[in-house]
Scaffold this motif. Structure first.
Motif, PDB file in Angstrom:
ATOM      1  N   UNK A  48      -7.531  14.811 -10.524  1.00  0.00           N
ATOM      2  CA  UNK A  48      -8.422  13.722 -10.126  1.00  0.00           C
ATOM      3  C   UNK A  48      -9.500  13.575 -11.201  1.00  0.00           C
ATOM      4  N   UNK A  49      -9.279  12.663 -12.148  1.00  0.00           N
ATOM      5  CA  UNK A  49     -10.245  12.503 -13.228  1.00  0.00           C
ATOM      6  C   UNK A  49     -10.844  11.096 -13.285  1.00  0.00           C
ATOM      7  N   UNK A  50     -10.480  10.220 -12.343  1.00  0.00           N
ATOM      8  CA  UNK A  50     -10.969   8.851 -12.394  1.00  0.00           C
ATOM      9  C   UNK A  50     -12.223   8.613 -11.570  1.00  0.00           C
ATOM     10  N   UNK A  51     -12.242   9.086 -10.343  1.00  0.00           N
ATOM     11  CA  UNK A  51     -13.373   8.838  -9.460  1.00  0.00           C
ATOM     12  C   UNK A  51     -13.354   9.842  -8.321  1.00  0.00           C
ATOM     13  N   UNK A  52     -14.423   9.839  -7.518  1.00  0.00           N
ATOM     14  CA  UNK A  52     -14.508  10.811  -6.431  1.00  0.00           C
ATOM     15  C   UNK A  52     -13.628  10.424  -5.249  1.00  0.00           C
ATOM     16  N   UNK A  53     -13.242   9.171  -5.151  1.00  0.00           N
ATOM     17  CA  UNK A  53     -12.352   8.730  -4.069  1.00  0.00           C
ATOM     18  C   UNK A  53     -10.916   8.782  -4.564  1.00  0.00           C
ATOM     19  N   UNK A  54     -10.314   9.961  -4.513  1.00  0.00           N
ATOM     20  CA  UNK A  54      -8.962  10.193  -5.000  1.00  0.00           C
ATOM     21  C   UNK A  54      -7.949   9.467  -4.123  1.00  0.00           C
ATOM     22  N   UNK A  55      -7.006   8.776  -4.757  1.00  0.00           N
ATOM     23  CA  UNK A  55      -5.914   8.097  -4.047  1.00  0.00           C
ATOM     24  C   UNK A  55      -4.612   8.401  -4.763  1.00  0.00           C
ATOM     25  N   UNK A  56      -3.592   8.800  -4.019  1.00  0.00           N
ATOM     26  CA  UNK A  56      -2.269   9.089  -4.581  1.00  0.00           C
ATOM     27  C   UNK A  56      -1.226   8.396  -3.726  1.00  0.00           C
ATOM     28  N   UNK A  57      -0.380   7.575  -4.364  1.00  0.00           N
ATOM     29  CA  UNK A  57       0.719   6.914  -3.656  1.00  0.00           C
ATOM     30  C   UNK A  57       1.955   7.785  -3.785  1.00  0.00           C
ATOM     31  N   UNK A  58       2.515   8.174  -2.649  1.00  0.00           N
ATOM     32  CA  UNK A  58       3.668   9.070  -2.610  1.00  0.00           C
ATOM     33  C   UNK A  58       4.887   8.266  -2.185  1.00  0.00           C
ATOM     34  N   UNK A  59       5.864   8.146  -3.058  1.00  0.00           N
ATOM     35  CA  UNK A  59       7.089   7.393  -2.796  1.00  0.00           C
ATOM     36  C   UNK A  59       7.987   8.194  -1.859  1.00  0.00           C
ATOM     37  N   UNK A  60       8.323   7.611  -0.715  1.00  0.00           N
ATOM     38  CA  UNK A  60       9.138   8.322   0.274  1.00  0.00           C
ATOM     39  C   UNK A  60      10.392   7.545   0.668  1.00  0.00           C
ATOM     40  N   UNK A  61      10.740   6.508  -0.081  1.00  0.00           N
ATOM     41  CA  UNK A  61      11.880   5.658   0.298  1.00  0.00           C
ATOM     42  C   UNK A  61      13.205   6.416   0.282  1.00  0.00           C
ATOM     43  N   UNK A  62      13.282   7.499  -0.487  1.00  0.00           N
ATOM     44  CA  UNK A  62      14.522   8.277  -0.585  1.00  0.00           C
ATOM     45  C   UNK A  62      14.673   9.289   0.554  1.00  0.00           C
ATOM     46  N   UNK A  63      13.665   9.428   1.388  1.00  0.00           N
ATOM     47  CA  UNK A  63      13.705  10.416   2.467  1.00  0.00           C
ATOM     48  C   UNK A  63      14.208   9.796   3.767  1.00  0.00           C
ATOM     49  N   UNK A  64      14.968  10.563   4.552  1.00  0.00           N
ATOM     50  CA  UNK A  64      15.421  10.050   5.849  1.00  0.00           C
ATOM     51  C   UNK A  64      14.248   9.909   6.824  1.00  0.00           C
ATOM     52  N   UNK A  65      14.405   9.034   7.783  1.00  0.00           N
ATOM     53  CA  UNK A  65      13.372   8.877   8.814  1.00  0.00           C
ATOM     54  C   UNK A  65      13.241  10.191   9.573  1.00  0.00           C
ATOM     55  N   UNK A  66      12.033  10.479   9.995  1.00  0.00           N
ATOM     56  CA  UNK A  66      11.800  11.696  10.753  1.00  0.00           C
ATOM     57  C   UNK A  66      10.377  12.181  10.611  1.00  0.00           C
ATOM     58  N   UNK A  67      10.129  13.396  11.077  1.00  0.00           N
ATOM     59  CA  UNK A  67       8.796  13.995  11.034  1.00  0.00           C
ATOM     60  C   UNK A  67       8.649  14.872   9.799  1.00  0.00           C
TER      61      UNK A  67
END
Length: 86
Positions: A46-65
């Motif tokens: 986290x080197x840009x700002x104090x409000x860290x945001x990360x987009x995690x790609x999950x389209x390859x994962x099956x539906x579930x918990x």
């Protein structure tokens, strides 16, 4: 430090992790399936700002918990554990 916040964006199959963190902080996250197997793991800086945001790609994962575990630093300091349903 505030708790992590996640948002599942169904249209693009992404989980967005938001956390208020100090600058130059290593952020580690693991995504575990319902069998507690790690299906995704990543460390980012986290080197840009104090409000860290990360987009995690999950389209390859099956539906579930899933469980998202967020930590910082080296050694890892646990920040949050978040239940996610895709």
């Amino acid at each position: 430090m505030t708790k992590a916040e996640v948002e599942f964006i169904r249209k693009v199959q992404q989980v967005v992790l938001k956390q208020e963190l100090p600058l130059n902080t290593e952020v580690h996250y693991e995504l575990l399936n319902s069998s507690n197997q790690v299906v995704m793991s990543k460390t980012v800086l986290n080197f840009l700002e104090t409000n860290f945001t990360e987009k995690i790609e999950v389209s390859h994962l099956p539906h579930g918990s899933y469980t998202l575990i967020v930590s910082t630093g080296n050694p890892h300091k646990h920040l949050d554990t978040i239940a996610i349903h895709l």
